[in-house]
Design a protein around this motif. Structure first.
Motif, PDB file in Angstrom:
ATOM      1  N   PRO A   1       0.814  -1.233   0.000  1.00  0.00           N
ATOM      2  CA  PRO A   1       0.000   0.000   0.000  1.00  0.00           C
ATOM      3  C   PRO A   1       0.840   1.272   0.000  1.00  0.00           C
ATOM      4  O   PRO A   1       0.442   2.283  -0.598  1.00  0.00           O
ATOM      5  N   ALA A   2       1.995   1.258   0.676  1.00  0.00           N
ATOM      6  CA  ALA A   2       2.846   2.451   0.691  1.00  0.00           C
ATOM      7  C   ALA A   2       3.316   2.796  -0.714  1.00  0.00           C
ATOM      8  O   ALA A   2       3.366   3.979  -1.110  1.00  0.00           O
ATOM      9  N   ILE A   3       3.676   1.786  -1.502  1.00  0.00           N
ATOM     10  CA  ILE A   3       4.122   2.027  -2.879  1.00  0.00           C
ATOM     11  C   ILE A   3       2.962   2.515  -3.736  1.00  0.00           C
ATOM     12  O   ILE A   3       3.111   3.415  -4.572  1.00  0.00           O
ATOM     13  N   ILE A   4       1.786   1.938  -3.521  1.00  0.00           N
ATOM     14  CA  ILE A   4       0.598   2.357  -4.272  1.00  0.00           C
ATOM     15  C   ILE A   4       0.276   3.817  -3.977  1.00  0.00           C
ATOM     16  O   ILE A   4      -0.006   4.608  -4.896  1.00  0.00           O
ATOM     17  N   ALA A   5       0.323   4.184  -2.698  1.00  0.00           N
ATOM     18  CA  ALA A   5       0.023   5.570  -2.321  1.00  0.00           C
ATOM     19  C   ALA A   5       1.003   6.531  -2.972  1.00  0.00           C
ATOM     20  O   ALA A   5       0.623   7.610  -3.454  1.00  0.00           O
ATOM     21  N   ARG A   6       2.279   6.154  -2.989  1.00  0.00           N
ATOM     22  CA  ARG A   6       3.315   7.033  -3.540  1.00  0.00           C
ATOM     23  C   ARG A   6       3.226   7.128  -5.066  1.00  0.00           C
ATOM     24  O   ARG A   6       3.551   8.155  -5.660  1.00  0.00           O
ATOM     25  N   THR A   7       2.771   6.047  -5.689  1.00  0.00           N
ATOM     26  CA  THR A   7       2.760   5.989  -7.152  1.00  0.00           C
ATOM     27  C   THR A   7       1.528   6.639  -7.759  1.00  0.00           C
ATOM     28  O   THR A   7       1.620   7.351  -8.770  1.00  0.00           O
ATOM     29  N   TYR A   8       0.363   6.414  -7.144  1.00  0.00           N
ATOM     30  CA  TYR A   8      -0.882   6.818  -7.790  1.00  0.00           C
ATOM     31  C   TYR A   8      -1.585   8.009  -7.145  1.00  0.00           C
ATOM     32  O   TYR A   8      -2.505   8.557  -7.759  1.00  0.00           O
ATOM     33  N   TYR A   9      -1.176   8.394  -5.958  1.00  0.00           N
ATOM     34  CA  TYR A   9      -1.920   9.438  -5.244  1.00  0.00           C
ATOM     35  C   TYR A   9      -0.990  10.522  -4.734  1.00  0.00           C
ATOM     36  O   TYR A   9       0.220  10.322  -4.603  1.00  0.00           O
ATOM     37  N   ASP A  10      -1.596  11.646  -4.423  1.00  0.00           N
ATOM     38  CA  ASP A  10      -0.881  12.769  -3.819  1.00  0.00           C
ATOM     39  C   ASP A  10      -1.464  12.980  -2.422  1.00  0.00           C
ATOM     40  O   ASP A  10      -2.648  13.316  -2.286  1.00  0.00           O
ATOM     41  N   PRO A  11      -0.680  12.777  -1.366  1.00  0.00           N
ATOM     42  CA  PRO A  11      -1.219  12.907   0.002  1.00  0.00           C
ATOM     43  C   PRO A  11      -1.853  14.256   0.284  1.00  0.00           C
ATOM     44  O   PRO A  11      -2.761  14.363   1.111  1.00  0.00           O
TER      45      PRO A  11
ATOM     46  N   PRO B   1      -6.442  12.374   1.136  1.00  0.00           N
ATOM     47  CA  PRO B   1      -6.140  12.035   2.539  1.00  0.00           C
ATOM     48  C   PRO B   1      -6.002  10.537   2.775  1.00  0.00           C
ATOM     49  O   PRO B   1      -5.252  10.118   3.664  1.00  0.00           O
ATOM     50  N   HIS B   2      -6.696   9.699   1.989  1.00  0.00           N
ATOM     51  CA  HIS B   2      -6.612   8.255   2.215  1.00  0.00           C
ATOM     52  C   HIS B   2      -5.243   7.697   1.829  1.00  0.00           C
ATOM     53  O   HIS B   2      -4.976   6.517   2.063  1.00  0.00           O
ATOM     54  N   ALA B   3      -4.374   8.542   1.213  1.00  0.00           N
ATOM     55  CA  ALA B   3      -3.035   8.083   0.855  1.00  0.00           C
ATOM     56  C   ALA B   3      -1.981   8.625   1.809  1.00  0.00           C
ATOM     57  O   ALA B   3      -0.788   8.498   1.540  1.00  0.00           O
ATOM     58  N   ALA B   4      -2.419   9.199   2.930  1.00  0.00           N
ATOM     59  CA  ALA B   4      -1.453   9.826   3.847  1.00  0.00           C
ATOM     60  C   ALA B   4      -0.574   8.786   4.532  1.00  0.00           C
ATOM     61  O   ALA B   4       0.617   9.025   4.768  1.00  0.00           O
ATOM     62  N   THR B   5      -1.154   7.612   4.869  1.00  0.00           N
ATOM     63  CA  THR B   5      -0.390   6.556   5.533  1.00  0.00           C
ATOM     64  C   THR B   5      -0.686   5.229   4.849  1.00  0.00           C
ATOM     65  O   THR B   5      -1.741   5.064   4.213  1.00  0.00           O
ATOM     66  N   PRO B   6       0.227   4.236   4.981  1.00  0.00           N
ATOM     67  CA  PRO B   6      -0.048   2.919   4.383  1.00  0.00           C
ATOM     68  C   PRO B   6      -1.321   2.288   4.914  1.00  0.00           C
ATOM     69  O   PRO B   6      -2.073   1.645   4.167  1.00  0.00           O
ATOM     70  N   GLY B   7      -1.597   2.463   6.233  1.00  0.00           N
ATOM     71  CA  GLY B   7      -2.814   1.896   6.801  1.00  0.00           C
ATOM     72  C   GLY B   7      -4.055   2.499   6.196  1.00  0.00           C
ATOM     73  O   GLY B   7      -5.018   1.787   5.866  1.00  0.00           O
TER      74      GLY B   7
END
Length: 645
Positions: free
Chosen positions: A41-51, A55-61
């Motif tokens: 999830p951390a890689i997904i958040a970094r690749t596809y979203y902007d924190p 907001p749902h991409a702010a943390t891996p959880g």
């Protein structure tokens, strides 16, 4: 910012009641596919979203909770709307594992069945809601914040829209445009056909074809969100329906015709062919005739050879208030965004009275020729009066000429900047400006001037050498103009930048080539098409074609703007004058300064190439000055003695 995605009703997928967003974007589906392939999830958040925006991409959880919630929602929709086999498979998987275990095939089936959860893109949506963060940041860095702005940017810039955006190549650009094209109905915006077209020699293949224009009444607006748009095309790509071609026009002459013309387009092209050796005249006449032809077919619904006096009067009124659908920003003639009338600098599209009169006279002359060659029986424009125009006190606007002190400041500044290392453009601009300001050349004449036409004059001496340049000016009139020593120095420096010898060297042939030319040609397909490389040159590419008149004007304008902003010796008035100046201002500067220095007017006339001495006398300010001084004295005497009879 993008509109917030609508939230669904409460759903139950794994024994827990939660609120899940129902409007998922293509970016969400791509991220979920990556999650199903066991990417962290951390890689997904970094690749596809902007924190910052998600907001749902702010943390891996938070990212994992968002993706599992999305999966639950899609499964519930698949259970309700999927095929018979799919719900049965999902229910069995939930009973066995407590949650659905999806293979690549079943995941695709779930996403297809769950299209109800897909959000429709909207022009006001932020591009970050649909594109990956890095790509979105590059676009927002260019001022493109929403999907609507992105479509407008692409349409405005054309197929090369991506070149001005850092680190967006042709591949990414085509992927973006392909997605925008698929979303046109949802966005209710049109992506022009040439934006995603392959090019050949710089021309999009989608626009390199004949376009048939039809009357306004025959145009179908298409979908409800599409505006009724006129089909317009320039003369070289123009076709008209047979009924409006003029093949059987009412004004056609039945006697033997001197030209091979089966219809009006053939006749118009035959007329324009007379000016093939006069590019400026050809361009101007083509513009007026294609405007009139498009108006006749599209708005009037008639062929040219069917028009009568009342039709010509209607077009005369049309020129006073142009249809907005005929007006647009300047685009290449192969672009579908091309329009017959261009928006002026002040944002309007109204032609001046002088331009209206010019258009009427061009059309009257063209129809007179068609009558002379026995294509038409009569000329309806003979019964139409020219628009009324104000007779100006001066035919030329010489107010843009620089005063003597500013002209000397500019020359000195150009000398200083040309001595700096790497100042190749300054040296090119200095040579061009001095050719206009010391020899009175037009910008077209500077662009066409060649070294083989420049030579020492027979009338010069060792103490006062004189060089003369032979140029061909307006109406193909050849004249000889003197070239100043300062201009020769500037040309020597400019030719040294081009790594060419300006002077004749013993044993070598006389130097040849354009007097002023680009030193470095950008390594792009378009630049290479416009310019030829010097044969045998092992350095940077050098143009043998020289500048075009428009390119020279743009270069001079850009450098003058830099001087206005950075030159220390200018006061506010000087900056305003220099900011209004263009390339032609230096020709007027030569006229005013030489006449003010008591150079005979007939000499100035010959240098400038004026056909009439009366034209040159506009540079004589003595009469105007005497009139103003005498009346100023009269006003002063009247004010000092108000009781004077």
């Amino acid at each position: 910012m993008a509109e917030r995605r609508p939230r669904s009703e409460k759903t139950v997928a794994s024994g827990e009641t939660v609120d899940i967003p129902r409007g998922f974007t293509t970016k969400d589906f791509t991220a979920l596919r990556a999650y199903m392939q066991r990417i962290q999830p951390a890689i997904i958040a970094r690749t596809y979203y902007d924190p910052d925006e998600d907001p749902h991409a702010a943390t891996p959880g938070a990212m994992e909770r968002y993706l599992t919630g999305m999966l639950d929602t899609l499964v519930q929709l698949a259970l309700a709307h999927g095929s018979t086999a799919l719900p049965e498979h999902l229910r069995a998987s939930i009973r066995q594992h407590g949650q659905p275990k999806l293979t690549a095939v079943t995941f695709r089936m779930v996403t297809e069945a769950a299209q109800l959860a897909a959000a429709a893109p909207h022009p006001d949506h932020a591009i970050g809601a649909w594109l990956r963060p890095r790509l979105a940041r590059r676009l927002t860095g260019e001022g493109i914040a929403t999907l609507g702005e992105l479509v407008a940017f692409c349409n405005r810039r054309g197929p090369s829209w991506w070149r001005s955006i850092p680190r967006i190549g042709r591949g990414r650009a085509r992927a973006i445009v392909s997605w925008l094209c698929k979303q046109q109905a949802s966005l209710q915006l049109t992506v022009e056909i040439d934006i995603d077209s392959e090019e050949r020699d710089g021309v999009p293949l989608a626009t390199d074809e004949v376009v048939e224009v039809v009357p306004e009444s025959h145009i179908d607006g298409g979908a409800s969100w599409e505006k009724k748009r006129l089909t317009l095309a320039p003369l070289e790509r123009l076709s008209v329906p047979h009924a409006l071609s003029g093949a059987h026009g009412e004004n056609r002459l039945s006697a033997f015709c001197y030209i091979q013309a089966n219809h009006d387009l053939d006749a118009v092209r035959a007329y324009l062919n007379r000016f093939r050796d006069q590019p400026k005249t050809l361009r101007a006449y083509t513009k007026e005739l294609e405007r009139f032809l498009l108006w006749a077919v599209v708005l009037r619904g008639k062929a040219l050879s069917d028009l009568r006096v009342d039709d010509c009067e209607a077009y005369k009124e049309f020129l006073k208030k142009t249809d907005p659908r005929f007006v647009g920003e300047r685009f290449a003639r192969h672009s579908p965004r091309w329009r017959p009338f261009a928006v002026t600098a002040d944002g309007s599209a109204v032609l001046s009275a002088d331009s209206q009169r010019y258009a009427i006279r061009v059309l009257r002359g063209a129809f007179a020729w068609l009558v002379d060659v026995r294509y038409l029986a009569g000329n309806p424009w003979r019964a139409v009066n020219d628009p009324v125009v104000i007779k100006r006190a001066s035919a030329m606007k010489i107010e843009c000429a620089l005063p003597a002190d500013l002209w000397h400041k500019l020359r000195n500044e150009l000398d200083v900047r040309s001595k700096e290392a790497g100042a190749t453009q300054w040296r090119a601009v200095r040579a061009a400006i001095l050719l206009m300001g010391d020899s009175g050349l037009r910008r077209e004449e500077v662009a066409k001037a060649r070294r083989e036409d420049l030579s020492p004059s027979f009338y010069g001496t060792l103490e006062r050498p004189v060089w003369e340049l032979t140029v061909v000016g307006k109406r193909l009139r050849e004249r000889i103009v003197p070239v100043s020593p300062a201009t020769l120095d500037a040309l020597h420096a400019h030719w040294a930048d081009r790594r060419k010898s300006f002077d004749v060297v013993d044993g070598d042939s006389a130097p040849s080539g354009p007097l002023v030319a680009p030193v470095i040609i950008p390594w792009t397909d378009a630049a290479r098409r416009r310019h030829r490389k010097a044969e045998g040159c092992d350095a940077l590419p050098v143009s043998e074609a020289g500048y075009t008149a428009d390119a020279l004007n743009r270069l001079i304008g850009r450098m003058l703007n830099e001087l206005v902003e950075t030159m220390d010796a200018l006061d506010l008035g000087d900056r305003m004058r220099l900011g209004r100046a263009n390339a032609h201002a230096f020709r007027h500067t030569f006229g005013t300064q030489s006449v003010a220095d008591e150079v005979p007017v007939d000499v100035v006339q010959k240098v400038l190439g004026h056909a009439s001495l009366q034209t040159t006398t506009i540079y004589v300010q003595a009469e105007k000055q005497r009139v103003l001084e005498e009346l100023a004295g009269y006003y002063a005497r009247l004010a000092s003695n108000p009781t004077r009879p």
